[in-house]
Scaffold this active site. Structure first.
Site, PDB file in Angstrom:
ATOM      1  N   SER A  32      -3.887   7.335  -7.338  1.00 22.83           N
ATOM      2  CA  SER A  32      -4.218   7.028  -5.937  1.00 22.83           C
ATOM      3  C   SER A  32      -4.047   8.214  -5.011  1.00 22.83           C
ATOM      4  O   SER A  32      -2.965   8.811  -4.957  1.00 22.83           O
ATOM      5  CB  SER A  32      -3.209   5.978  -5.443  1.00 22.83           C
ATOM      6  N   HIS A  63      -9.618   4.873  -5.316  1.00 27.45           N
ATOM      7  CA  HIS A  63      -9.775   4.998  -6.767  1.00 27.45           C
ATOM      8  C   HIS A  63     -11.252   5.171  -7.106  1.00 27.45           C
ATOM      9  O   HIS A  63     -11.810   4.430  -7.916  1.00 27.45           O
ATOM     10  CB  HIS A  63      -9.236   3.752  -7.473  1.00 27.45           C
ATOM     11  N   HIS A  85      -6.387  -1.120 -12.998  1.00 30.42           N
ATOM     12  CA  HIS A  85      -5.007  -1.579 -13.128  1.00 30.42           C
ATOM     13  C   HIS A  85      -4.980  -3.017 -13.628  1.00 30.42           C
ATOM     14  O   HIS A  85      -5.919  -3.785 -13.389  1.00 30.42           O
ATOM     15  CB  HIS A  85      -4.310  -1.534 -11.761  1.00 30.42           C
ATOM     16  N   TYR A  87      -3.280  -5.320 -12.314  1.00 28.47           N
ATOM     17  CA  TYR A  87      -3.250  -6.258 -11.180  1.00 28.47           C
ATOM     18  C   TYR A  87      -4.652  -6.597 -10.671  1.00 28.47           C
ATOM     19  O   TYR A  87      -4.842  -7.567  -9.960  1.00 28.47           O
ATOM     20  CB  TYR A  87      -2.368  -5.736 -10.033  1.00 28.47           C
ATOM     21  N   GLU A  88      -5.638  -5.785 -11.044  1.00 28.09           N
ATOM     22  CA  GLU A  88      -7.012  -6.101 -10.641  1.00 28.09           C
ATOM     23  C   GLU A  88      -7.589  -7.233 -11.488  1.00 28.09           C
ATOM     24  O   GLU A  88      -8.686  -7.711 -11.222  1.00 28.09           O
ATOM     25  CB  GLU A  88      -7.896  -4.864 -10.774  1.00 28.09           C
ATOM     26  N   ALA A 115       0.737   7.644  -8.067  1.00 28.07           N
ATOM     27  CA  ALA A 115       1.510   7.565  -6.831  1.00 28.07           C
ATOM     28  C   ALA A 115       2.664   6.615  -7.123  1.00 28.07           C
ATOM     29  O   ALA A 115       2.466   5.602  -7.794  1.00 28.07           O
ATOM     30  CB  ALA A 115       0.645   7.015  -5.714  1.00 28.07           C
ATOM     31  N   MET A 213       2.540   1.148 -10.413  1.00 30.80           N
ATOM     32  CA  MET A 213       1.768   0.044 -11.008  1.00 30.80           C
ATOM     33  C   MET A 213       0.764   0.541 -12.044  1.00 30.80           C
ATOM     34  O   MET A 213      -0.270  -0.094 -12.265  1.00 30.80           O
ATOM     35  CB  MET A 213       1.021  -0.721  -9.907  1.00 30.80           C
ATOM     36  N   SER A 214       1.045   1.673 -12.653  1.00 35.15           N
ATOM     37  CA  SER A 214       0.067   2.202 -13.617  1.00 35.15           C
ATOM     38  C   SER A 214       0.807   2.954 -14.723  1.00 35.15           C
ATOM     39  O   SER A 214       2.001   2.770 -14.931  1.00 35.15           O
ATOM     40  CB  SER A 214      -0.911   3.151 -12.902  1.00 35.15           C
ATOM     41  N   ASN A 237       6.475   7.412  -1.090  1.00 36.14           N
ATOM     42  CA  ASN A 237       7.323   6.630  -0.154  1.00 36.14           C
ATOM     43  C   ASN A 237       8.670   6.383  -0.820  1.00 36.14           C
ATOM     44  O   ASN A 237       8.786   6.525  -2.033  1.00 36.14           O
ATOM     45  CB  ASN A 237       6.656   5.279   0.150  1.00 36.14           C
ATOM     46  N   HIS A 249      -0.663   0.606   1.956  1.00 42.68           N
ATOM     47  CA  HIS A 249      -1.485   1.381   1.009  1.00 42.68           C
ATOM     48  C   HIS A 249      -2.030   2.660   1.637  1.00 42.68           C
ATOM     49  O   HIS A 249      -2.100   3.716   0.999  1.00 42.68           O
ATOM     50  CB  HIS A 249      -2.631   0.501   0.490  1.00 42.68           C
TER      51      HIS A 249
HETATM   52  N1  HPA Z   1       5.982   0.602  -5.510  1.00 41.33           N
HETATM   53  C1  HPA Z   1       5.029   0.402  -6.443  1.00 41.33           C
HETATM   54  N2  HPA Z   1       3.956   1.177  -6.548  1.00 41.33           N
HETATM   55  C2  HPA Z   1       3.828   2.188  -5.675  1.00 41.33           C
HETATM   56  C3  HPA Z   1       4.781   2.444  -4.693  1.00 41.33           C
HETATM   57  C4  HPA Z   1       5.914   1.610  -4.605  1.00 41.33           C
HETATM   58  O1  HPA Z   1       6.801   1.778  -3.755  1.00 41.33           O
HETATM   59  N3  HPA Z   1       4.348   3.547  -4.007  1.00 41.33           N
HETATM   60  C5  HPA Z   1       3.173   3.929  -4.570  1.00 41.33           C
HETATM   61  N4  HPA Z   1       2.849   3.117  -5.590  1.00 41.33           N
END
Ligand code: HPA
Length: 278
Positions: A32, A63, A85, A87-88, A115, A213-214, A237, A249
């Site tokens: 991402s 993406h 992903h 989750y999609e 990310a 998440m990947s 973050n 996001h």
């Molecule tokens: N959690 C999960 N996935 C993420 C995060 C997060 O804080 N930041 C970027 N992708």
């Protein structure tokens, strides 16, 4: 036995061979907000992934689905910009299909970027973390279902998924380039929610330094096929609850853009040594 899982992989690999010729040693998967690394490619050839058979198309902003063949520091590399992903709603074998096709085509080393939220307080947003191990907390595996023993073992060893020799190379290059590269453990979760503060405390107790998440399914699939894996998280973050602000996001994508300069600089110098067999 070529099960239904492998037919689309093989067809995709054949298409890559037809369209791009000889496979490069290295494939790089961009997470991402990290897409601008593509601009550094020399002699770039691009294929939109919706033109490729069996390529699962992403539904998430940031993406963009394309692959690029080009050279970075005179080293040929396949760059996959955007991934799908769990989750999609994709199945694990769809999530890893592009990478399996690249390895079947001939790629030997895969660099997975993502990310991620920083859990370890030493990981600042905008920084990079070299993944030295992972926690697969998705509840899924790309190896569930029948195994084709010609491709890889039924019960693969995962004690060195993130190749320690390649990790050393990257740390050496980071030190030379004065790029700060922390090391840590990546927890891969299903998403698509960011975590609750209680989950982040749990992940911290479990030994995770960053969460996303990947990556974990791709790392498993690549290891199963005998490819060497490198993983780098761009910390976008602090994970939920570690700082007052809500997670969003767009903020995550913006922070990814900050880390991409360091990532590009590091990979550009390190790439030739990552392709060479150790
Ligand atoms: N959690 C999960 N996935 C993420 C995060 C997060 O804080 N930041 C970027 N992708």
């Amino acid at each position: 036995m070529t099960s239904d899982i492998w037919k689309p992989v093989d067809q995709l690999a054949e298409t890559l061979q037809d369209r791009l010729g000889h496979a490069p040693e290295i494939a790089l998967v961009l997470g991402s907000g990290l897409g601008t690394l593509v601009d550094a490619l020399v002699g770039r050839r691009t294929i939109e992934t919706d033109k490729l058979p069996h390529w699962p198309s992403s539904t998430v902003d940031g993406h963009a689905g394309s692959i690029h063949w080009g050279q970075l520091n005179e080293t040929p590399v396949l760059v996959q910009q955007g991934r799908v992903h769990l989750y999609e709603g994709y199945r694990p074998q769809e999530v890893v299909r592009p990478l399996r096709a690249a390895i079947t085509w001939g790629v030997k080393t895969v660099i997975l970027t993502n990310a991620a939220g920083g859990i370890n307080p030493t990981l600042d947003p905008g920084g990079l973390m070299l993944i030295v191990d992972h926690l697969n907390l998705t509840g899924a595996s790309p190896l569930q279902g029948p195994n084709d023993d010609r491709r890889g073992p039924r019960f693969p060893d995962l004690s060195n998924v993130y190749d320690s020799g390649l990790c050393e190379q990257l740390l050496m290059w980071a030190a030379r380039m004065d790029v700060q590269l922390n090391t840590g453990i990546y927890a891969g979760l299903l998403g698509p929610t960011y975590e609750t503060p209680a989950e982040v405390r749990m992940l911290s107790t479990m030994g995770a330094d960053a969460v996303g998440m990947s990556t974990v399914l791709e790392a498993i699939a690549a290891t199963h096929l005998g490819a060497r894996v490198v993983g780098i998280s761009c910390i976008t973050n602090r994970a939920a609850g570690l700082e007052g602000a809500k997670l969003d996001h767009e903020d995550v994508q913006r922070a990814g853009a900050q880390a991409v300069d360091d990532l590009t600089a590091l990979l550009t110098v390190a790439l030739p040594s990552l392709g060479a067999a150790s």
